[in-house]
Design an enzyme around this catalytic site. Structure first.
Site, short mmCIF file in Angstrom:
data_model
loop_
_atom_site.label_atom_id
_atom_site.label_comp_id
_atom_site.label_asym_id
_atom_site.label_seq_id
_atom_site.Cartn_x
_atom_site.Cartn_y
_atom_site.Cartn_z
CB SER A 134 22.80 62.85 20.07
OG SER A 134 23.72 61.84 19.71
CE LYS A 188 19.99 62.71 17.78
NZ LYS A 188 19.45 61.53 17.13
CG HIS A 191 24.34 63.79 15.57
ND1 HIS A 191 23.79 62.54 15.78
CD2 HIS A 191 25.27 63.96 16.54
CE1 HIS A 191 24.38 61.98 16.82
NE2 HIS A 191 25.27 62.83 17.31
CG ASN A 192 20.83 60.54 14.03
OD1 ASN A 192 21.45 61.12 14.91
ND2 ASN A 192 19.68 59.94 14.26
CD GLU A 195 24.61 57.55 15.30
OE1 GLU A 195 23.89 56.52 15.35
OE2 GLU A 195 24.36 58.60 15.91
#
Length: 542
Positions: A134, A188, A191-192, A195
């Site tokens: 990232s 991940k 995480h996105n 986001e």
């Protein structure tokens, strides 16, 4: 002629992310070999390495030459598009690799694909890591957040390299071994998803300030820059301030006003919401952000709907104008700041709860505090309050939700009045704030000891015999709700209803069933007599 020295590591896939990560590795002093199917990309990367300090990067144009240029046990990072291109790259490289060598996929891959590939390459004795990367192009070049999961031995082989190339924060490099299997890719992915929520919430803050507060882009730039010096300090708030300052090179005003209001996506947000649903984890803020992107894609439909509803009498200007009248801008700005902060806490809480649920299901033993730590630098969601999230999970590794951490709980309570004012203003003005509304609803639902879910479960038991639990005794129960409800209806009320039914029949008409001819009035009278007999038989008076 001397044999060229072997590289410490290799990287295949030289789009911008791949090039930048390769240059980052080389700049940290690790000789690296690079390869791409398109030779021009190899040349471009080599030229950049020479121009950016004659970095120790060697170009290769065939899979065989590339693999054999790396010292054993080999570690090869692949940065290609997720899906079949990854499988094709593995097939091209693995035939030249030896047992003990490692493949590290640095793309946004679906975690189950990583778990499949771990099993697939193990038959050749190869090790495999799925590593989330990232930070975008800049992060890849100067220090990303790295989330490697899979073979611990594969991680150990490159640990010193990854720790050097990752972003550096006050408590160490932004990389850690995540866990087994596809854990790195899953982390991940979430995480996105966080986001997505962050970006949606920021866009809603912008919408309210611009359309209710009447703030200019210049004022918005100053406000977001000021926010970035406080509790909202983060990469996304920082770049938002920058965006408002960019002038349009093709005309008057700022560029942001000329950008088409359709948001793209690559799939990780959708995967996050799907996983939340499968694991029964509420993630309404992240889901609202995904819906917001879907709705943004309906540009033509939205334009048609706006025209149709105006034609139907919707007066947007009057609705908005009524709310704007008498607005205290200073108070609105501070309220929006508080609403944004509280909403962000809910979004992060949802993401963390999803990670914990998946960790339990898969046995990954994820360290949520350590995940917050490696997100403090390099990545898109890096923010100053991630350090406080890290400390919250250090205080209590079994924390049920960030919402109930003593520090965050106090802040949520302090900000809820401002939060409600912002959401209320937006609703009154006809401005959609799905992320803030979802976050506030999440907070209000989570904090209530008693919900109306008792009625929903009673409905399920009535029509589907799904049973229910009671609050006053153990066990599962089923009730014949309809039968009991009819029995409990007062006899006079039931008789009145049936008499009314009888009066609705036309006495001169008859119904003709297959069994003969019966007066409609007679049918009603039979029902009345039957109900009377039921109740008199049970000691009821008529």
């Amino acid at each position: 002629m001397a044999t060229p020295a072997l590289s410490h590591i290799g990287l295949a896939g030289l789009a911008v992310m791949g090039q930048n990560l390769a240059l980052n590795i080389a700049e940290k002093g690790f000789p690296i070999s690079v390869y791409n199917r398109t030779a021009s990309k190899v040349d471009e990367t080599h030229h950049r390495a020479q121009a950016e300090g004659d970095l120790p990067l060697t170009p290769h144009y065939t899979p065989r030459d590339f693999v054999l240029s790396i010292q054993r046990p080999r570690s090869i990072i692949i940065l290609v598009k997720a899906g079949s291109p990854v499988d094709q790259t593995i097939a091209a490289l693995s035939s030249f690799m030896d047992p003990g060598d490692s493949i590290i996929d640095g793309g946004n891959e679906w975690y189950l694909n990583t778990e499949r590939r771990i099993q697939q390459v193990s038959s050749q004795g190869l090790l495999y890591l799925g590593m989330g990367v990232s930070g975008g192009e800049e992060g890849a070049r100067y220090g990303p957040s790295l989330m490697p999961g899979g073979s611990f031995q594969a991680y150990s082989n490159v640990q010193n390299i990854l720790q050097r190339v990752a972003a550096q924060v006050d408590d160490g490099p932004c990389v850690t071994y995540i866990g087994e299997g596809g854990s790195g890719n899953f982390v991940k992915m979430v995480h996105n998803g966080i986001e997505y929520g962050d970006m949606q919430l920021i866009s809603e803050a912008y919408d309210v300030l611009k359309n209710i507060g009447g703030l200019s882009n210049s004022e918005l730039a100053d406000i977001f820059a000021e926010w970035n010096r406080g509790e909202l300090e983060s990469f996304l708030v920082e770049i938002t301030a920058d965006i408002f300052r960019v002038r349009d090179e093709f005309g008057e005003g700022e560029l942001v006003d000329k950008v088409l209001d359709k948001t793209g996506m690559k799939g990780t947000g959708k995967w996050t919401v799907q996983q939340a649903a499968e694991l029964s984890i509420a993630a309404p803020t992240i889901a609202a952000s995904l819906d917001g992107r879907y709705m943004s894609g309906l540009k033509e439909e939205r334009e048609s709907a706006a025209a149709a509803l105006r034609e139907a009498g919707l007066k947007e200007e009057e609705q908005l104008g009524g709310v704007k009248k008498g607005i205290d801008k200073k108070r609105l700005i501070d309220d929006v700041r508080q609403a944004l902060y509280a909403s962000k806490i809910c979004s992060y809480a949802q993401g963390m709860n999803l990670l914990r649920a998946k960790s339990v299901e898969k046995g990954w033993d994820l360290n949520l505090g350590e995940l917050a730590r490696i997100w403090k630098g390099g990545c898109i969601i890096r923010a100053v309050f991630l350090d406080r999230i890290k400390k919250a999970y250090q205080r209590n590794p079994n924390l049920a939700s960030l919402v109930v951490d003593p520090e965050f709980a106090r802040e949520m309570v302090q900000r809820q009045a401002a939060w409600r004012r912002v959401v209320g203003l937006a609703v009154s003005a006809g401005i959609s704030t799905p992320g803030m509304c979802a976050s506030l609803s999440y907070f209000d639902t989570y904090r209530r000891a008693r919900l109306p879910a008792n009625l929903v479960q009673a409905q399920r038991d009535l029509f589907g015999a799904h049973t229910y639990e009671r609050i006053d005794r153990p066990g599962s129960f089923h009730t014949e709700w309809t039968k009991l409800a009819h029995k409990s209806l007062p006899i006079k009320l039931r008789l009145s209803f049936l008499k009314l039914l009888a009066l609705t029949f036309d006495a001169s008409n008859t119904m003709k069933p297959t069994t003969g001819v019966i007066s409609r009035r007679s049918v009603a009278q039979v029902l009345i007599d039957h109900i009377k007999s039921l109740y008199t038989g049970h000691g009821h008076s008529s």
